[in-house]
Motif scaffolding. Sequence first.
Motif, PDB file in Angstrom:
ATOM      1  N   ASP A  87       0.811  -1.224   0.000  1.00  0.00           N
ATOM      2  CA  ASP A  87       0.000   0.000   0.000  1.00  0.00           C
ATOM      3  C   ASP A  87       0.845   1.275   0.000  1.00  0.00           C
ATOM      4  O   ASP A  87       0.328   2.362   0.260  1.00  0.00           O
ATOM      5  N   THR A  88       2.114   1.161  -0.309  1.00  0.00           N
ATOM      6  CA  THR A  88       3.002   2.337  -0.336  1.00  0.00           C
ATOM      7  C   THR A  88       2.529   3.338  -1.393  1.00  0.00           C
ATOM      8  O   THR A  88       2.157   2.954  -2.501  1.00  0.00           O
ATOM      9  N   ASP A  89       2.553   4.630  -1.009  1.00  0.00           N
ATOM     10  CA  ASP A  89       2.048   5.657  -1.924  1.00  0.00           C
ATOM     11  C   ASP A  89       3.129   6.250  -2.809  1.00  0.00           C
ATOM     12  O   ASP A  89       2.874   6.601  -3.961  1.00  0.00           O
ATOM     13  N   LEU A  90       4.317   6.396  -2.228  1.00  0.00           N
ATOM     14  CA  LEU A  90       5.335   7.175  -2.956  1.00  0.00           C
ATOM     15  C   LEU A  90       6.724   6.614  -2.670  1.00  0.00           C
ATOM     16  O   LEU A  90       7.003   6.191  -1.544  1.00  0.00           O
ATOM     17  N   ILE A  91       7.571   6.617  -3.683  1.00  0.00           N
ATOM     18  CA  ILE A  91       8.977   6.220  -3.480  1.00  0.00           C
ATOM     19  C   ILE A  91       9.853   7.407  -3.869  1.00  0.00           C
ATOM     20  O   ILE A  91       9.644   8.035  -4.904  1.00  0.00           O
ATOM     21  N   PHE A  92      10.825   7.677  -3.002  1.00  0.00           N
ATOM     22  CA  PHE A  92      11.702   8.834  -3.199  1.00  0.00           C
ATOM     23  C   PHE A  92      13.172   8.400  -3.176  1.00  0.00           C
ATOM     24  O   PHE A  92      13.830   8.472  -2.160  1.00  0.00           O
ATOM     25  N   PRO A  93      13.699   7.922  -4.315  1.00  0.00           N
ATOM     26  CA  PRO A  93      15.135   7.639  -4.382  1.00  0.00           C
ATOM     27  C   PRO A  93      15.903   8.958  -4.599  1.00  0.00           C
ATOM     28  O   PRO A  93      15.427   9.838  -5.299  1.00  0.00           O
ATOM     29  N   HIS A  94      17.079   9.050  -3.986  1.00  0.00           N
ATOM     30  CA  HIS A  94      17.783  10.340  -4.020  1.00  0.00           C
ATOM     31  C   HIS A  94      18.566  10.597  -5.303  1.00  0.00           C
ATOM     32  O   HIS A  94      19.232  11.624  -5.410  1.00  0.00           O
ATOM     33  N   SER A  95      18.542   9.658  -6.229  1.00  0.00           N
ATOM     34  CA  SER A  95      19.200   9.914  -7.509  1.00  0.00           C
ATOM     35  C   SER A  95      18.484   9.149  -8.621  1.00  0.00           C
ATOM     36  O   SER A  95      17.913   8.085  -8.387  1.00  0.00           O
ATOM     37  N   ASP A  96      18.561   9.700  -9.825  1.00  0.00           N
ATOM     38  CA  ASP A  96      17.777   9.146 -10.938  1.00  0.00           C
ATOM     39  C   ASP A  96      18.178   7.730 -11.335  1.00  0.00           C
ATOM     40  O   ASP A  96      17.346   6.960 -11.801  1.00  0.00           O
ATOM     41  N   HIS A  97      19.475   7.386 -11.174  1.00  0.00           N
ATOM     42  CA  HIS A  97      19.856   6.026 -11.595  1.00  0.00           C
ATOM     43  C   HIS A  97      19.275   4.993 -10.626  1.00  0.00           C
ATOM     44  O   HIS A  97      18.991   3.862 -11.022  1.00  0.00           O
ATOM     45  N   LEU A  98      19.061   5.381  -9.364  1.00  0.00           N
ATOM     46  CA  LEU A  98      18.363   4.486  -8.426  1.00  0.00           C
ATOM     47  C   LEU A  98      16.884   4.407  -8.826  1.00  0.00           C
ATOM     48  O   LEU A  98      16.274   3.329  -8.799  1.00  0.00           O
ATOM     49  N   THR A  99      16.328   5.558  -9.192  1.00  0.00           N
ATOM     50  CA  THR A  99      14.908   5.594  -9.577  1.00  0.00           C
ATOM     51  C   THR A  99      14.662   4.710 -10.802  1.00  0.00           C
ATOM     52  O   THR A  99      13.638   4.023 -10.878  1.00  0.00           O
ATOM     53  N   ALA A 100      15.612   4.730 -11.748  1.00  0.00           N
ATOM     54  CA  ALA A 100      15.451   3.904 -12.957  1.00  0.00           C
ATOM     55  C   ALA A 100      15.367   2.421 -12.585  1.00  0.00           C
ATOM     56  O   ALA A 100      14.559   1.670 -13.158  1.00  0.00           O
ATOM     57  N   ALA A 101      16.179   2.003 -11.612  1.00  0.00           N
ATOM     58  CA  ALA A 101      16.134   0.597 -11.181  1.00  0.00           C
ATOM     59  C   ALA A 101      14.817   0.288 -10.470  1.00  0.00           C
ATOM     60  O   ALA A 101      14.267  -0.810 -10.610  1.00  0.00           O
ATOM     61  N   VAL A 102      14.310   1.274  -9.709  1.00  0.00           N
ATOM     62  CA  VAL A 102      13.013   1.083  -9.030  1.00  0.00           C
ATOM     63  C   VAL A 102      11.896   0.960 -10.073  1.00  0.00           C
ATOM     64  O   VAL A 102      10.995   0.125  -9.933  1.00  0.00           O
ATOM     65  N   VAL A 103      11.980   1.767 -11.118  1.00  0.00           N
ATOM     66  CA  VAL A 103      10.975   1.686 -12.201  1.00  0.00           C
ATOM     67  C   VAL A 103      10.997   0.287 -12.820  1.00  0.00           C
ATOM     68  O   VAL A 103       9.936  -0.298 -13.093  1.00  0.00           O
ATOM     69  N   ALA A 104      12.203  -0.265 -13.005  1.00  0.00           N
ATOM     70  CA  ALA A 104      12.304  -1.623 -13.567  1.00  0.00           C
ATOM     71  C   ALA A 104      11.566  -2.622 -12.677  1.00  0.00           C
ATOM     72  O   ALA A 104      10.881  -3.522 -13.173  1.00  0.00           O
ATOM     73  N   VAL A 105      11.690  -2.452 -11.355  1.00  0.00           N
ATOM     74  CA  VAL A 105      10.985  -3.344 -10.423  1.00  0.00           C
ATOM     75  C   VAL A 105       9.471  -3.174 -10.566  1.00  0.00           C
ATOM     76  O   VAL A 105       8.722  -4.159 -10.623  1.00  0.00           O
ATOM     77  N   LEU A 106       9.028  -1.919 -10.630  1.00  0.00           N
ATOM     78  CA  LEU A 106       7.582  -1.669 -10.778  1.00  0.00           C
ATOM     79  C   LEU A 106       7.064  -2.315 -12.062  1.00  0.00           C
ATOM     80  O   LEU A 106       5.993  -2.928 -12.073  1.00  0.00           O
ATOM     81  N   GLN A 107       7.854  -2.178 -13.127  1.00  0.00           N
ATOM     82  CA  GLN A 107       7.453  -2.795 -14.404  1.00  0.00           C
ATOM     83  C   GLN A 107       7.415  -4.314 -14.276  1.00  0.00           C
ATOM     84  O   GLN A 107       6.480  -4.971 -14.737  1.00  0.00           O
ATOM     85  N   ASN A 108       8.451  -4.874 -13.618  1.00  0.00           N
ATOM     86  CA  ASN A 108       8.505  -6.334 -13.441  1.00  0.00           C
ATOM     87  C   ASN A 108       7.322  -6.852 -12.639  1.00  0.00           C
ATOM     88  O   ASN A 108       6.833  -7.957 -12.865  1.00  0.00           O
ATOM     89  N   LYS A 109       6.890  -6.028 -11.656  1.00  0.00           N
ATOM     90  CA  LYS A 109       5.798  -6.471 -10.783  1.00  0.00           C
ATOM     91  C   LYS A 109       4.418  -6.113 -11.350  1.00  0.00           C
ATOM     92  O   LYS A 109       3.406  -6.339 -10.687  1.00  0.00           O
ATOM     93  N   GLY A 110       4.401  -5.527 -12.532  1.00  0.00           N
ATOM     94  CA  GLY A 110       3.119  -5.257 -13.195  1.00  0.00           C
ATOM     95  C   GLY A 110       2.412  -4.002 -12.742  1.00  0.00           C
ATOM     96  O   GLY A 110       1.219  -3.830 -12.996  1.00  0.00           O
ATOM     97  N   TYR A 111       3.136  -3.104 -12.079  1.00  0.00           N
ATOM     98  CA  TYR A 111       2.508  -1.839 -11.673  1.00  0.00           C
ATOM     99  C   TYR A 111       2.273  -0.960 -12.899  1.00  0.00           C
ATOM    100  O   TYR A 111       3.051  -0.987 -13.859  1.00  0.00           O
TER     101      TYR A 111
END
Lengths: 339, 340
Positions: free
Chosen positions: B216-240
Amino acid sequence: MQKSSRVKILAWIFDNIAWFILGALVIIFSLTIEGFAQWPIYRNILSHAIFVGILAIAEALCIISGEMDLSTESVMALAAVLTAYLAGTSTDASGLRMGAVATLAIVIAVGALMGFVNAFFVVKMKINSFIVTLAGYLAYRAVGLVITGGRGVLNIHPSIVAVARTGIGPIPMFVIIMVALYAVFHWFLGRTKFGRYIYYVGDSRDAAFNAGIRVSRVLFGVFILSSVLSAVAGWLLAARTNGSSPSLGMGMLFEAMAAVVIGGVSLQGGIGRLSGVFAGALLLSSISTVISIVGMNPFYMNIIRGALILAAVTLDIVIRNARARLTYLSTAEATVKSS
Amino acid sequence: MSKRFMTVGVVALLLLLFSTSAIFAQSKGVIYYLSPNQFDEMQTAATVMLKEAVEAAGYTCRTVTAGNEDVSLQLNQLDNAISQNPAAIIIAAVDGVAVSDGVARARAAGIPVFSFNRVISETFVDFHSVAGCKMMGIRAGHEIARLLEEKYGTVKGTVLDIMGDPSDSYTTLIEEGFREVMEQYPEVIIETKIAQAWEASRAADIAEDWLTAHPDTDLIFPHSDHLTAAVVAVLQNKGYEKDDIILVSCTGMPMGLELIREGWISCIVEEPVSAQAEGIAMFLDDIIAGNTPELGPYLVKGIEAELIEMPYGPELRITGNVIDINNVDDPIWWGNQVGN
């Protein structure tokens, strides 16, 4: 129960102590941490262990042969960058948009070349492998930086990313790949002639040479295998993150080393089993997962991770000593009986 | 025959020496730039931009990199630079405290020292050009509060905050500013995790584990874009889907801007690398001549900045702006100035 049976059971437990430590920790975490006891978390532990797990196979092969490969992390990073560069669709990629088969073939070839270079300097030039692979550790990642100009690449070919997104039933493809690699290399080390030669070379190079084993050929094979495995890990890392960044994989060498040591591979060479290394990689992954899901001050995380690794290794050494004592006692008992 | 070769060789050598002297004669002098690492895309871009800005100001710029944030190597590089008696030294300190003695040695030798991107507060420095990372954190905090309010009508929800390496003041200062803002919103639950060594797959693992236990997490705040890109990959992998979880990021790398265009990231607080580099170049002549620059507001590459006097010397503080879908293509962002 007879005394000899008890000794056998104890010896078996001692041989597989890393699995018992892992099992105990997972049970403790499952009982005490809210949200831990569920299949998706266990699945994460398994799939997150893949990169350290594969590097640990590479490292274990080298250490069992009596050598060291510090370049594995950098070969992995170079392979990840190369994969993303060749397969990426973002503006900083090559524009070639290669698929899974082509990129995997290229990174395996590059990995084999890196391994050959390492082996050449170790075997032919007789330079200590620590020094040669330290040079590789510094240089190979930098080659990746040169290729991309130090920039990250995003959105790689769907056929590569699919590896990170698919699975068979509830089992992710990453887990299947990792288990398959461990099974293959476990068989390779234990059941093939070349695998047994790796142990002989690591145990005593002179004895292996006198027994007619071509030591230099074995070492070439070990270094090439180590780098190829690292390159495959890099290809999977690019699939996992759907791209690459310059710091990708940084610090994984030390975790792989920790997994190898926890898994009971002797740093002296000639001793060690991949089943223990697998348990070591899973142990580290489970600790990371616990740290990720519980609420705690983030600055304490590395202290906890370090303490747990140290505790696991210390327990392993204590048990190893106990096992050595057990072997000594049972041998002494047998000698008394026979006399 | 050999005499003729020797004569030709001597003439060629003299010509080379004359041409080299001619090149240096056109330059106002040599300036060293000591970069902290080569594994951070922002630092790689900064090195290129700083070199260009310094050379456009008429100096010759020599850049060296301290491996991967190796402070002892940077101190050695500082000593080596001092030995060359350059017109100035620019340093992005690996550790603002540890380099203080080296900075003091350079100034004692009469070499002005400029601090780029990272604050050196334990000794006097002739000039700072910094992003104001704490202000970046404050801006990110305000954006996060706004986005949560848009979602719920009030500022509440669960935020996964992914810092970079805790030894890097960039991430700790962003965290400080972010926490300062979020203190006002007790209904926001914030869980902070660390991606050691700024390693992207660690950020991916953290996000995957966290989302498994806290979907139920609302927001993710990685402190740099290359971390955010990896988080996006996870969201895509998990079907978000794109709007399922709000993403806010920092830095403004090309890949971050691309993820805004794709609709994955709501906004990024930019670290104005290009303006920071220009900020150094703007004041080089004055500081090297021993003049004191005038305090007050400045406009650096179209970005508002302020020169203030700090206990450790004058500081040009350039705070990054917020990038979102409405302004992502603006050429002012450094992420649009580098890459292909």
